[in-house]
Design a protein around this motif. Sequence first.
Motif, PDB file in Angstrom:
ATOM      1  N   MET A   1      40.151  25.912  59.988  1.00  0.00           N
ATOM      2  CA  MET A   1      41.166  26.945  60.099  1.00  0.00           C
ATOM      3  C   MET A   1      41.371  27.604  58.732  1.00  0.00           C
ATOM      4  N   ALA A   2      41.472  28.886  58.724  1.00  0.00           N
ATOM      5  CA  ALA A   2      41.645  29.639  57.485  1.00  0.00           C
ATOM      6  C   ALA A   2      43.087  29.543  56.993  1.00  0.00           C
ATOM      7  N   LYS A   3      43.251  29.705  55.673  1.00  0.00           N
ATOM      8  CA  LYS A   3      44.591  29.783  55.106  1.00  0.00           C
ATOM      9  C   LYS A   3      44.573  30.695  53.889  1.00  0.00           C
ATOM     10  N   PHE A   4      45.712  31.286  53.611  1.00  0.00           N
ATOM     11  CA  PHE A   4      45.890  32.129  52.447  1.00  0.00           C
ATOM     12  C   PHE A   4      46.357  31.264  51.288  1.00  0.00           C
ATOM     13  N   ILE A   5      45.756  31.448  50.136  1.00  0.00           N
ATOM     14  CA  ILE A   5      46.189  30.792  48.909  1.00  0.00           C
ATOM     15  C   ILE A   5      46.685  31.887  47.975  1.00  0.00           C
ATOM     16  N   VAL A   6      47.978  31.887  47.700  1.00  0.00           N
ATOM     17  CA  VAL A   6      48.579  32.825  46.753  1.00  0.00           C
ATOM     18  C   VAL A   6      48.555  32.144  45.395  1.00  0.00           C
ATOM     19  N   LYS A   7      47.950  32.820  44.413  1.00  0.00           N
ATOM     20  CA  LYS A   7      47.782  32.216  43.088  1.00  0.00           C
ATOM     21  C   LYS A   7      48.389  33.099  42.008  1.00  0.00           C
ATOM     22  N   GLN A   8      49.006  32.432  41.047  1.00  0.00           N
ATOM     23  CA  GLN A   8      49.477  33.136  39.868  1.00  0.00           C
ATOM     24  C   GLN A   8      48.285  33.320  38.935  1.00  0.00           C
ATOM     25  N   THR A   9      48.143  34.526  38.395  1.00  0.00           N
ATOM     26  CA  THR A   9      47.086  34.827  37.434  1.00  0.00           C
ATOM     27  C   THR A   9      47.762  35.202  36.111  1.00  0.00           C
ATOM     28  N   PRO A  10      46.997  35.387  35.058  1.00  0.00           N
ATOM     29  CA  PRO A  10      47.626  35.801  33.792  1.00  0.00           C
ATOM     30  C   PRO A  10      48.355  37.143  33.874  1.00  0.00           C
ATOM     31  N   THR A  11      47.979  37.977  34.860  1.00  0.00           N
ATOM     32  CA  THR A  11      48.583  39.317  34.938  1.00  0.00           C
ATOM     33  C   THR A  11      49.409  39.545  36.201  1.00  0.00           C
ATOM     34  N   GLY A  12      49.605  38.531  37.016  1.00  0.00           N
ATOM     35  CA  GLY A  12      50.381  38.705  38.241  1.00  0.00           C
ATOM     36  C   GLY A  12      50.034  37.665  39.283  1.00  0.00           C
ATOM     37  N   PHE A  13      49.887  38.116  40.526  1.00  0.00           N
ATOM     38  CA  PHE A  13      49.578  37.235  41.650  1.00  0.00           C
ATOM     39  C   PHE A  13      48.490  37.870  42.506  1.00  0.00           C
ATOM     40  N   LYS A  14      47.643  37.026  43.098  1.00  0.00           N
ATOM     41  CA  LYS A  14      46.621  37.481  44.040  1.00  0.00           C
ATOM     42  C   LYS A  14      46.495  36.453  45.139  1.00  0.00           C
ATOM     43  N   PHE A  15      45.840  36.823  46.221  1.00  0.00           N
ATOM     44  CA  PHE A  15      45.594  35.848  47.279  1.00  0.00           C
ATOM     45  C   PHE A  15      44.117  35.796  47.610  1.00  0.00           C
ATOM     46  N   ASP A  16      43.714  34.639  48.084  1.00  0.00           N
ATOM     47  CA  ASP A  16      42.401  34.437  48.680  1.00  0.00           C
ATOM     48  C   ASP A  16      42.624  33.930  50.090  1.00  0.00           C
ATOM     49  N   LEU A  17      41.832  34.410  51.026  1.00  0.00           N
ATOM     50  CA  LEU A  17      41.809  33.869  52.373  1.00  0.00           C
ATOM     51  C   LEU A  17      40.601  32.950  52.430  1.00  0.00           C
ATOM     52  N   ARG A  18      40.854  31.657  52.648  1.00  0.00           N
ATOM     53  CA  ARG A  18      39.797  30.649  52.600  1.00  0.00           C
ATOM     54  C   ARG A  18      39.661  29.929  53.938  1.00  0.00           C
ATOM     55  N   ASP A  19      38.434  29.490  54.204  1.00  0.00           N
ATOM     56  CA  ASP A  19      38.206  28.546  55.289  1.00  0.00           C
ATOM     57  C   ASP A  19      37.351  27.422  54.732  1.00  0.00           C
ATOM     58  N   GLU A  20      36.849  26.560  55.601  1.00  0.00           N
ATOM     59  CA  GLU A  20      36.082  25.394  55.131  1.00  0.00           C
ATOM     60  C   GLU A  20      34.787  25.771  54.413  1.00  0.00           C
ATOM     61  N   ASN A  21      34.311  27.007  54.594  1.00  0.00           N
ATOM     62  CA  ASN A  21      33.076  27.451  53.946  1.00  0.00           C
ATOM     63  C   ASN A  21      33.304  28.158  52.617  1.00  0.00           C
ATOM     64  N   GLY A  22      34.559  28.435  52.272  1.00  0.00           N
ATOM     65  CA  GLY A  22      34.845  29.097  51.005  1.00  0.00           C
ATOM     66  C   GLY A  22      35.783  30.283  51.186  1.00  0.00           C
ATOM     67  N   VAL A  23      35.731  31.192  50.225  1.00  0.00           N
ATOM     68  CA  VAL A  23      36.628  32.352  50.223  1.00  0.00           C
ATOM     69  C   VAL A  23      36.060  33.444  51.127  1.00  0.00           C
ATOM     70  N   LEU A  24      36.851  33.862  52.101  1.00  0.00           N
ATOM     71  CA  LEU A  24      36.457  34.927  53.030  1.00  0.00           C
ATOM     72  C   LEU A  24      36.837  36.299  52.501  1.00  0.00           C
ATOM     73  N   ALA A  25      37.994  36.358  51.836  1.00  0.00           N
ATOM     74  CA  ALA A  25      38.503  37.636  51.341  1.00  0.00           C
ATOM     75  C   ALA A  25      39.418  37.379  50.161  1.00  0.00           C
ATOM     76  N   THR A  26      39.559  38.402  49.349  1.00  0.00           N
ATOM     77  CA  THR A  26      40.437  38.323  48.196  1.00  0.00           C
ATOM     78  C   THR A  26      41.231  39.626  48.080  1.00  0.00           C
ATOM     79  N   SER A  27      42.230  39.600  47.235  1.00  0.00           N
ATOM     80  CA  SER A  27      43.092  40.772  47.077  1.00  0.00           C
ATOM     81  C   SER A  27      43.024  41.300  45.658  1.00  0.00           C
ATOM     82  N   GLU A  28      43.680  42.421  45.476  1.00  0.00           N
ATOM     83  CA  GLU A  28      43.931  42.935  44.141  1.00  0.00           C
ATOM     84  C   GLU A  28      44.974  42.030  43.487  1.00  0.00           C
ATOM     85  N   VAL A  29      45.266  42.248  42.214  1.00  0.00           N
ATOM     86  CA  VAL A  29      46.345  41.534  41.544  1.00  0.00           C
ATOM     87  C   VAL A  29      47.631  42.331  41.736  1.00  0.00           C
ATOM     88  N   TYR A  30      48.655  41.642  42.215  1.00  0.00           N
ATOM     89  CA  TYR A  30      49.966  42.237  42.439  1.00  0.00           C
ATOM     90  C   TYR A  30      50.902  41.869  41.293  1.00  0.00           C
TER      91      TYR A  30
END
Length: 124
Positions: free
Chosen positions: A1-30
């Motif tokens: 099952m996929a899940k979103f991981i919201v991560k803090q970066t040095p310049t803000g926040f971004k998300f990755d949509l991941r499943d058991e095979n890895g990252v399916l999608a990523t976002s810009e930095v917010y």
Amino acid sequence: MAKFIVKQTPTGFKFDLRDENGVLATSEVYASEAACKKGVDSVKNSAGGEVENQTVEGFETKKHPKYEVYEDKAGGFRYRLKARNGEIVAIASASFKTVDEVLAAVETVRAEAAEAKVDTVLAE
């Protein structure tokens, strides 16, 4: 099952949509965690969009929300998900070798993103 991981970066926040095979999608930095989570909501709301396969000559233009499948500069294949307002809300995190591979990734996002849980990681 996929899940979103919201991560803090040095310049803000971004998300990755991941499943058991890895990252399916990523976002810009917010700029903020709240804005990033709105981006997640936009992906969830847009996930059922149609696929516009731009690798096919004479492809049919689809209405937003939609997935645009295209060939990248290196000759691989990617997708981007556009929301109802036409803004890009997620992009393929990796270049795929074939159109079938990228279409399979899109189908995973379509099937799982709307119900995916959201986890937040505030520091790495």
